[in-house]
Scaffold this active site. Sequence first.
Site, PDB file in Angstrom:
ATOM      1  N   LYS A   1       2.389  -2.746   6.211  1.00  0.00           N
ATOM      2  CA  LYS A   1       2.592  -2.554   4.767  1.00  0.00           C
ATOM      3  C   LYS A   1       4.032  -2.137   4.473  1.00  0.00           C
ATOM      4  O   LYS A   1       4.583  -2.485   3.423  1.00  0.00           O
ATOM      5  CB  LYS A   1       1.584  -1.549   4.222  1.00  0.00           C
ATOM      6  CG  LYS A   1       0.144  -2.086   4.225  1.00  0.00           C
ATOM      7  CD  LYS A   1      -0.013  -3.316   3.336  1.00  0.00           C
ATOM      8  CE  LYS A   1      -1.433  -3.796   3.204  1.00  0.00           C
ATOM      9  NZ  LYS A   1      -1.595  -4.918   2.264  1.00  0.00           N
TER      10      LYS A   1
ATOM     11  N   SER B   1       0.857  -1.196   0.000  1.00  0.00           N
ATOM     12  CA  SER B   1       0.000   0.000   0.000  1.00  0.00           C
ATOM     13  C   SER B   1       0.885   1.235   0.000  1.00  0.00           C
ATOM     14  O   SER B   1       2.022   1.191   0.497  1.00  0.00           O
ATOM     15  CB  SER B   1      -0.874   0.014   1.262  1.00  0.00           C
ATOM     16  OG  SER B   1      -1.532   1.266   1.393  1.00  0.00           O
TER      17      SER B   1
ATOM     18  N   TYR C   1      -1.583  -0.956  10.631  1.00  0.00           N
ATOM     19  CA  TYR C   1      -1.755  -1.380   9.228  1.00  0.00           C
ATOM     20  C   TYR C   1      -0.607  -0.823   8.376  1.00  0.00           C
ATOM     21  O   TYR C   1       0.014  -1.544   7.591  1.00  0.00           O
ATOM     22  CB  TYR C   1      -3.109  -0.888   8.712  1.00  0.00           C
ATOM     23  CG  TYR C   1      -3.313  -1.042   7.216  1.00  0.00           C
ATOM     24  CD1 TYR C   1      -3.655  -2.271   6.659  1.00  0.00           C
ATOM     25  CD2 TYR C   1      -3.168   0.055   6.355  1.00  0.00           C
ATOM     26  CE1 TYR C   1      -3.858  -2.407   5.285  1.00  0.00           C
ATOM     27  CE2 TYR C   1      -3.371  -0.071   4.989  1.00  0.00           C
ATOM     28  CZ  TYR C   1      -3.709  -1.299   4.456  1.00  0.00           C
ATOM     29  OH  TYR C   1      -3.895  -1.430   3.094  1.00  0.00           O
TER      30      TYR C   1
HETATM   31  N1  LIG Z   1      -8.807  -0.454  -1.355  1.00  0.00           N
HETATM   32  C1  LIG Z   1      -7.800   0.388  -1.135  1.00  0.00           C
HETATM   33  O1  LIG Z   1      -7.957   1.631  -1.140  1.00  0.00           O
HETATM   34  C2  LIG Z   1      -6.415  -0.165  -0.903  1.00  0.00           C
HETATM   35  C3  LIG Z   1      -5.341   0.743  -0.880  1.00  0.00           C
HETATM   36  C4  LIG Z   1      -4.059   0.256  -0.679  1.00  0.00           C
HETATM   37  C5  LIG Z   1      -3.848  -1.093  -0.522  1.00  0.00           C
HETATM   38  N2  LIG Z   1      -4.918  -1.958  -0.551  1.00  0.00           N
HETATM   39  C6  LIG Z   1      -4.608  -3.369  -0.385  1.00  0.00           C
HETATM   40  O2  LIG Z   1      -5.209  -4.114  -1.420  1.00  0.00           O
HETATM   41  C7  LIG Z   1      -5.480  -5.441  -0.959  1.00  0.00           C
HETATM   42  C8  LIG Z   1      -6.909  -5.837  -1.305  1.00  0.00           C
HETATM   43  O3  LIG Z   1      -7.785  -4.921  -0.694  1.00  0.00           O
HETATM   44  P1  LIG Z   1      -9.259  -4.616  -1.248  1.00  0.00           P
HETATM   45  O4  LIG Z   1      -9.438  -3.161  -1.134  1.00  0.00           O
HETATM   46  O5  LIG Z   1      -9.482  -5.298  -2.537  1.00  0.00           O
HETATM   47  O6  LIG Z   1     -10.137  -5.309  -0.105  1.00  0.00           O
HETATM   48  P2  LIG Z   1     -11.590  -6.007  -0.102  1.00  0.00           P
HETATM   49  O7  LIG Z   1     -12.393  -5.570  -1.263  1.00  0.00           O
HETATM   50  O8  LIG Z   1     -12.135  -5.809   1.263  1.00  0.00           O
HETATM   51  O9  LIG Z   1     -11.226  -7.550  -0.310  1.00  0.00           O
HETATM   52  C9  LIG Z   1     -10.455  -8.221   0.656  1.00  0.00           C
HETATM   53  C10 LIG Z   1     -10.318  -9.663   0.252  1.00  0.00           C
HETATM   54  O10 LIG Z   1      -9.471 -10.343   1.188  1.00  0.00           O
HETATM   55  C11 LIG Z   1     -10.166 -11.463   1.748  1.00  0.00           C
HETATM   56  N3  LIG Z   1      -9.639 -11.626   3.107  1.00  0.00           N
HETATM   57  C12 LIG Z   1      -9.754 -10.775   4.151  1.00  0.00           C
HETATM   58  N4  LIG Z   1      -9.092 -11.261   5.215  1.00  0.00           N
HETATM   59  C13 LIG Z   1      -8.540 -12.446   4.823  1.00  0.00           C
HETATM   60  C14 LIG Z   1      -7.737 -13.406   5.466  1.00  0.00           C
HETATM   61  N5  LIG Z   1      -7.359 -13.280   6.740  1.00  0.00           N
HETATM   62  N6  LIG Z   1      -7.342 -14.494   4.764  1.00  0.00           N
HETATM   63  C15 LIG Z   1      -7.725 -14.657   3.470  1.00  0.00           C
HETATM   64  N7  LIG Z   1      -8.483 -13.784   2.818  1.00  0.00           N
HETATM   65  C16 LIG Z   1      -8.887 -12.677   3.491  1.00  0.00           C
HETATM   66  C17 LIG Z   1     -11.640 -11.120   1.599  1.00  0.00           C
HETATM   67  O11 LIG Z   1     -12.517 -12.255   1.511  1.00  0.00           O
HETATM   68  P3  LIG Z   1     -13.061 -13.090   2.782  1.00  0.00           P
HETATM   69  O12 LIG Z   1     -13.855 -12.144   3.605  1.00  0.00           O
HETATM   70  O13 LIG Z   1     -13.845 -14.211   2.173  1.00  0.00           O
HETATM   71  O14 LIG Z   1     -11.833 -13.608   3.478  1.00  0.00           O
HETATM   72  C18 LIG Z   1     -11.626 -10.424   0.239  1.00  0.00           C
HETATM   73  O15 LIG Z   1     -11.569 -11.394  -0.802  1.00  0.00           O
HETATM   74  C19 LIG Z   1      -5.138  -5.451   0.526  1.00  0.00           C
HETATM   75  O16 LIG Z   1      -3.830  -5.959   0.681  1.00  0.00           O
HETATM   76  C20 LIG Z   1      -5.155  -3.978   0.902  1.00  0.00           C
HETATM   77  O17 LIG Z   1      -4.308  -3.699   1.986  1.00  0.00           O
HETATM   78  C21 LIG Z   1      -6.184  -1.526  -0.743  1.00  0.00           C
END
Ligand SMILES: NC(=O)c1ccc[n+]([C@@H]2O[C@H](COP(=O)([O-])OP(=O)(O)OC[C@H]3O[C@@H](n4cnc5c(N)ncnc54)[C@H](OP(=O)(O)O)[C@@H]3O)[C@@H](O)[C@H]2O)c1
Length: 255
Positions: free
Chosen positions: A165, A148, A161
């Site tokens: 990261k 991130s 968090y």
């Molecule tokens: N969205 C943003 O603005 C943003 C910005 C920077 C970085 N990121 C990074 O991008 C990545 C994906 O985020 P996203 O925004 O796509 O999130 P999201 O839409 O909430 O999706 C999260 C995914 O991870 C799964 N998950 C959560 N905890 C888990 C665990 N302990 N073990 C296995 N699976 C797990 C969830 O499914 P289940 O509930 O079925 O487990 C879901 O498939 C993360 O690493 C996040 O830190 C996101």
Amino acid sequence: MSKTQLFDLDGKIAFVSGASRGIGEAIAKLLAQQGAHVIVSSRKLDGCQQVADAIIAEGGKATAIACHIGEMEQIQQVFAALREQFGRLDILVNNAATNPQFCNVLDTDLGAFQKTVDVNIRGYFFMSVEAGKLMREHGGGSIINVASINGISPGIFQGIYSVTKAAVINMTKVFAKECAQFGIRCNALLPGLTDTKFASALVKNDAILNTALAQIPLKRVAAPSEMAGTVLYLASDASSYTTGVALNVDGGFLS
Ligand SMILES: NC(=O)c1ccc[n+]([C@@H]2O[C@H](COP(=O)([O-])OP(=O)(O)OC[C@H]3O[C@@H](n4cnc5c(N)ncnc54)[C@H](OP(=O)(O)O)[C@@H]3O)[C@@H](O)[C@H]2O)c1
């Protein structure tokens, strides 16, 4: 003149954690579109199966497998299953992460701290160790860690968090340096604010969103699909001489 084959993933086996929705779903679908057999994983099988079914309906190859990456036994079990069913792994995308507490760093709860470290650091680390062992047996592979921008510039009220990261960015360099001899590359994607469930508390709050947009030169949040192209690049032969890098995909936020 023929089109480039640099982004083809035909015959590759790819594992994407957190692929039931958001960024992971977009990554899983693009890798499958390019020919990979994608293992769609998250804690809950139902959501993964839906994504796998959608990939298959489009003519791709996918298998849904549940794995909570914060649970060491589940990591061991999933890799035993991968060895049994596929015998190899070419691409690992460590994407699933957690951010259970939004608060001033002084109010950090020990349970939230532990959960964040267990999933975001220990989970990414041992998923990479197990994948690396399997990749080493077959001459190499590509590991992509979704970190991130908060790993470089900590997000307000996202203390532990952001710390995890930053650890993922360093972890990426550790695996890049020590696993290059086995033909394994390891790189990180640093997403900026992306419209997913994970970021909904930020994106759906006008005050927070406007503050964020003021710092983003492109003046908008990203769609999950805008993260997937960078992962395809890092997974494919197009990036064959690239390892240990952290690529910002953030609308210019960190520039
Ligand atoms: N969205 C943003 O603005 C943003 C910005 C920077 C970085 N990121 C990074 O991008 C990545 C994906 O985020 P996203 O925004 O796509 O999130 P999201 O839409 O909430 O999706 C999260 C995914 O991870 C799964 N998950 C959560 N905890 C888990 C665990 N302990 N073990 C296995 N699976 C797990 C969830 O499914 P289940 O509930 O079925 O487990 C879901 O498939 C993360 O690493 C996040 O830190 C996101």
